[in-house]
Each structure stands twice: as C-alpha cells, then as structure tokens.
Motif scaffolding. Structure first.
Motif, PDB file in Angstrom:
ATOM      1  N   LEU A 142      -7.999 -14.294 -27.636  1.00 39.97           N
ATOM      2  CA  LEU A 142      -7.822 -14.914 -26.329  1.00 39.97           C
ATOM      3  C   LEU A 142      -8.626 -14.159 -25.283  1.00 39.97           C
ATOM      4  CD1 LEU A 142      -3.925 -15.439 -26.269  1.00 39.97           C
ATOM      5  CD2 LEU A 142      -5.658 -17.203 -26.712  1.00 39.97           C
ATOM      6  N   GLY A 143      -8.898 -14.850 -24.158  1.00 43.44           N
ATOM      7  CA  GLY A 143      -9.505 -14.189 -23.010  1.00 43.44           C
ATOM      8  C   GLY A 143      -8.480 -13.326 -22.298  1.00 43.44           C
ATOM      9  N   GLN A 144      -8.916 -12.584 -21.303  1.00 41.55           N
ATOM     10  CA  GLN A 144      -8.049 -11.605 -20.653  1.00 41.55           C
ATOM     11  C   GLN A 144      -6.818 -12.240 -20.011  1.00 41.55           C
ATOM     12  OE1 GLN A 144      -9.942  -9.214 -17.652  1.00 41.55           O
ATOM     13  NE2 GLN A 144      -8.273  -7.747 -17.577  1.00 41.55           N
ATOM     14  N   MET A 145      -7.005 -13.332 -19.233  1.00 40.10           N
ATOM     15  CA  MET A 145      -5.872 -13.919 -18.542  1.00 40.10           C
ATOM     16  C   MET A 145      -4.846 -14.538 -19.506  1.00 40.10           C
ATOM     17  SD  MET A 145      -5.624 -16.748 -15.486  1.00 40.10           S
ATOM     18  CE  MET A 145      -6.350 -15.649 -14.264  1.00 40.10           C
ATOM     19  N   PRO A 146      -5.274 -15.416 -20.434  1.00 43.58           N
ATOM     20  CA  PRO A 146      -4.274 -15.956 -21.371  1.00 43.58           C
ATOM     21  C   PRO A 146      -3.631 -14.872 -22.239  1.00 43.58           C
ATOM     22  CG  PRO A 146      -6.490 -16.644 -22.005  1.00 43.58           C
ATOM     23  CD  PRO A 146      -6.588 -16.033 -20.647  1.00 43.58           C
ATOM     24  N   ALA A 147      -4.384 -13.828 -22.571  1.00 42.49           N
ATOM     25  CA  ALA A 147      -3.813 -12.738 -23.366  1.00 42.49           C
ATOM     26  C   ALA A 147      -2.699 -12.032 -22.593  1.00 42.49           C
ATOM     27  CB  ALA A 147      -4.904 -11.739 -23.749  1.00 42.49           C
ATOM     28  N   LEU A 148      -2.933 -11.784 -21.305  1.00 39.26           N
ATOM     29  CA  LEU A 148      -1.910 -11.161 -20.474  1.00 39.26           C
ATOM     30  C   LEU A 148      -0.690 -12.058 -20.328  1.00 39.26           C
ATOM     31  CD1 LEU A 148      -3.942  -9.423 -17.625  1.00 39.26           C
ATOM     32  CD2 LEU A 148      -2.239  -8.340 -19.092  1.00 39.26           C
ATOM     33  N   LEU A 149      -0.926 -13.353 -20.132  1.00 39.83           N
ATOM     34  CA  LEU A 149       0.189 -14.286 -19.981  1.00 39.83           C
ATOM     35  C   LEU A 149       1.031 -14.352 -21.249  1.00 39.83           C
ATOM     36  CD1 LEU A 149      -1.588 -17.151 -18.023  1.00 39.83           C
ATOM     37  CD2 LEU A 149       0.375 -15.806 -17.220  1.00 39.83           C
ATOM     38  N   VAL A 150       0.370 -14.439 -22.387  1.00 36.79           N
ATOM     39  CA  VAL A 150       1.097 -14.480 -23.661  1.00 36.79           C
ATOM     40  C   VAL A 150       1.915 -13.202 -23.842  1.00 36.79           C
ATOM     41  CG1 VAL A 150       0.811 -14.357 -26.178  1.00 36.79           C
ATOM     42  CG2 VAL A 150      -0.400 -16.110 -24.867  1.00 36.79           C
ATOM     43  N   ALA A 151       1.303 -12.046 -23.590  1.00 32.41           N
ATOM     44  CA  ALA A 151       1.995 -10.770 -23.767  1.00 32.41           C
ATOM     45  C   ALA A 151       3.186 -10.651 -22.812  1.00 32.41           C
ATOM     46  CB  ALA A 151       1.016  -9.615 -23.549  1.00 32.41           C
ATOM     47  N   GLU A 152       3.006 -11.090 -21.571  1.00 28.73           N
ATOM     48  CA  GLU A 152       4.103 -11.034 -20.603  1.00 28.73           C
ATOM     49  C   GLU A 152       5.252 -11.953 -21.019  1.00 28.73           C
ATOM     50  OE1 GLU A 152       4.708  -9.174 -18.112  1.00 28.73           O
ATOM     51  OE2 GLU A 152       2.814  -8.356 -17.361  1.00 28.73           O
ATOM     52  N   LEU A 153       4.937 -13.137 -21.525  1.00 34.70           N
ATOM     53  CA  LEU A 153       5.980 -14.058 -21.964  1.00 34.70           C
ATOM     54  C   LEU A 153       6.741 -13.508 -23.157  1.00 34.70           C
ATOM     55  CD1 LEU A 153       4.123 -17.474 -21.560  1.00 34.70           C
ATOM     56  CD2 LEU A 153       6.164 -16.728 -20.302  1.00 34.70           C
ATOM     57  N   ILE A 154       6.030 -12.840 -24.058  1.00 35.55           N
ATOM     58  CA  ILE A 154       6.683 -12.210 -25.210  1.00 35.55           C
ATOM     59  C   ILE A 154       7.658 -11.142 -24.727  1.00 35.55           C
ATOM     60  CG2 ILE A 154       6.304 -10.666 -27.169  1.00 35.55           C
ATOM     61  CD1 ILE A 154       5.576 -13.492 -27.871  1.00 35.55           C
ATOM     62  N   ALA A 155       7.188 -10.255 -23.857  1.00 39.44           N
ATOM     63  CA  ALA A 155       8.028  -9.167 -23.357  1.00 39.44           C
ATOM     64  C   ALA A 155       9.228  -9.704 -22.579  1.00 39.44           C
ATOM     65  CB  ALA A 155       7.205  -8.233 -22.471  1.00 39.44           C
ATOM     66  N   CYS A 156       8.995 -10.725 -21.773  1.00 40.24           N
ATOM     67  CA  CYS A 156      10.060 -11.310 -20.966  1.00 40.24           C
ATOM     68  C   CYS A 156      11.137 -11.939 -21.852  1.00 40.24           C
ATOM     69  CB  CYS A 156       9.467 -12.352 -20.022  1.00 40.24           C
ATOM     70  SG  CYS A 156      10.706 -13.256 -19.064  1.00 40.24           S
ATOM     71  N   THR A 157      10.721 -12.705 -22.858  1.00 38.34           N
ATOM     72  CA  THR A 157      11.678 -13.360 -23.746  1.00 38.34           C
ATOM     73  C   THR A 157      12.510 -12.333 -24.495  1.00 38.34           C
ATOM     74  OG1 THR A 157      10.130 -15.194 -24.027  1.00 38.34           O
ATOM     75  CG2 THR A 157      11.935 -15.053 -25.604  1.00 38.34           C
ATOM     76  N   TRP A 158      11.856 -11.286 -24.978  1.00 40.13           N
ATOM     77  CA  TRP A 158      12.563 -10.224 -25.700  1.00 40.13           C
ATOM     78  C   TRP A 158      13.610  -9.560 -24.801  1.00 40.13           C
ATOM     79  CZ3 TRP A 158      12.602  -8.824 -30.703  1.00 40.13           C
ATOM     80  CH2 TRP A 158      13.123  -7.572 -31.031  1.00 40.13           C
ATOM     81  N   ARG A 159      13.217  -9.228 -23.558  1.00 39.51           N
ATOM     82  CA  ARG A 159      14.131  -8.553 -22.634  1.00 39.51           C
ATOM     83  C   ARG A 159      15.310  -9.451 -22.258  1.00 39.51           C
ATOM     84  NH1 ARG A 159      11.042  -8.114 -18.714  1.00 39.51           N
ATOM     85  NH2 ARG A 159      11.905  -9.702 -17.360  1.00 39.51           N
ATOM     86  N   VAL A 160      15.027 -10.718 -21.961  1.00 36.55           N
ATOM     87  CA  VAL A 160      16.098 -11.640 -21.568  1.00 36.55           C
ATOM     88  C   VAL A 160      17.094 -11.838 -22.709  1.00 36.55           C
ATOM     89  CG1 VAL A 160      16.593 -14.051 -21.001  1.00 36.55           C
ATOM     90  CG2 VAL A 160      14.786 -12.826 -19.785  1.00 36.55           C
ATOM     91  N   ALA A 161      16.588 -11.961 -23.937  1.00 36.88           N
ATOM     92  CA  ALA A 161      17.482 -12.112 -25.083  1.00 36.88           C
ATOM     93  C   ALA A 161      18.382 -10.889 -25.215  1.00 36.88           C
ATOM     94  CB  ALA A 161      16.672 -12.330 -26.365  1.00 36.88           C
ATOM     95  N   TRP A 162      17.804  -9.697 -25.037  1.00 31.86           N
ATOM     96  CA  TRP A 162      18.589  -8.464 -25.125  1.00 31.86           C
ATOM     97  C   TRP A 162      19.642  -8.397 -24.030  1.00 31.86           C
ATOM     98  CZ3 TRP A 162      19.966  -4.194 -27.641  1.00 31.86           C
ATOM     99  CH2 TRP A 162      19.282  -3.861 -28.810  1.00 31.86           C
TER     100      TRP A 162
END
Length: 204
Positions: A142-162
């Motif tokens: 992925l390019g820089q922006m979509p890569a950051l968005l994907v990574a942020e969504l992963i981290a956010c989902t993990w934290r919210v589930a916890w």
C-alpha cells in the motif's frame, strides 16, 4: 516445541505472573522492572531478554500480535479494503489465542483500574501502527496514506475490543471472541459508504 522453547515459554509466563501480581498489589507506579525481576527470581538483564517494559510483560500478546501482522503474507494486488480484511482476520485468530494463553481476565481488570497501564498500551499501539504501516509501504502493498489508515484501524479495533471486554467482564462476563467479532462488525458499519454509494466492504 523443544526443551529450550519450553523453558523460554515457562520463563515468559513467570515474568508475566510476577508483573500482574505486583500490579494488583502495589499498583502501576510502584511496579518496577527491578521488583518484577526479584519477584520472578531472575535478573533485570534476563527480564529485558524477554520484554522491553513492564507494560509489555503485563500484556505479552500485543508484541506477538505485531509479529503476526508483520509476517502475514499479502499479495501486492490487494486493495486497501482487502488488506484490512486479511489483517483483521489475523487479529481475530490472535485474540482467540490470547484468551487461551494469557491471564485475560486479570489483564482486563487491571486495564480498567490502572490508567498508567492503559497509557502504556497506547504507546505500544503507536509502535504497532508505525511498524505495520512501514511494513506495508516497504513491501509495496500500500501507499503511505492507506497503509497508515489500515494500521490505525487495526490498532483501534484491537483496543476497543479489549476495553469493551474489560468493561463487560467486570459487569458479569462475556465471550471475548464474539466481542471481537462485534467490534469488527461495528467498524464495518461505521466505514461503510453512505446510502446510494457503492456496496460497503464486508470486514467480518
């Protein structure tokens, strides 16, 4: 798993239990690496062979999640949505693994009780986002922006589930795997296009 791996796993488990014991009895600020090492019967040097901080010792699954995400094979032709969907599945499997392997209930209660631990988790998330987005860019996924968005969504989902698991377990218990799936479903609903737009991407 060989004898050496068994010993390493046993030592990691002893360090985590010592960390959780101290966090529960002494609190976050009073729990130091020196005290953890003493409680676990090891040297501080040995502690740092396994973990880089007391936060990572309390929640070892987070470091393992990062490795699972970074080593998951991805085809360069995948869209951002497809990459997100694949990495969400990695998280789902790891979440289930963590429930079985680690002191899930103890950790979740401490996350609610100790703001300092939650801040430590946030710092680990920043490292996750940096490592994962950087890996996606370096591998030409992925390019820089979509890569950051994907990574942020992963981290956010993990934290919210916890966090939701911590709250619901304090209120009487829940199924962690089902809760993670619920977090993913809610994420899919939130990021879906508005009515009249192309069909939303299914994350679950």
């Amino acid at each position: 798993m060989g004898i050496r791996d068994d010993r390493k796993a046993a030592t990691r488990g002893e360090i985590q239990r010592a960390t959780l014991d101290l966090l529960e009895t002494a609190g976050f600020e009073a729990t130091t690496v020196a005290r953890i090492a003493e409680q676990a019967g090891i040297s501080e040097r040995t502690f740092f062979r396994y973990f880089d901080s007391k936060e990572s010792a309390a929640m070892p699954g987070q470091g393992e999640l990062v490795q699972a995400l970074l080593t998951h094979p991805l085809h360069p032709a995948l869209t951002s949505a497809q990459v997100l969907r694949e990495l969400i599945e990695v998280c789902r499997k790891h979440f289930a693994y963590e429930v079985q392997q680690y002191e899930f209930l103890r950790i979740s209660r401490l996350v609610l009780r100790e703001p300092g631990l939650l801040q430590g988790v946030a710092r680990q998330e920043l490292q996750l986002v940096s490592a994962l987005s950087g890996s996606l860019v370096e591998r030409n996924i992925l390019g820089q922006m979509p890569a950051l968005l994907v990574a942020e969504l992963i981290a956010c989902t993990w934290r919210v589930a916890w966090q939701c698991f911590a709250q619901e377990s304090a209120d009487g218990g829940c199924d962690p795997a089902a809760l993670f799936d619920k977090a993913v479903t809610n994420l899919g609903e939130i990021v879906s296009p508005a009515a009249g737009s192309p069909a939303p991407v299914q994350l679950a």
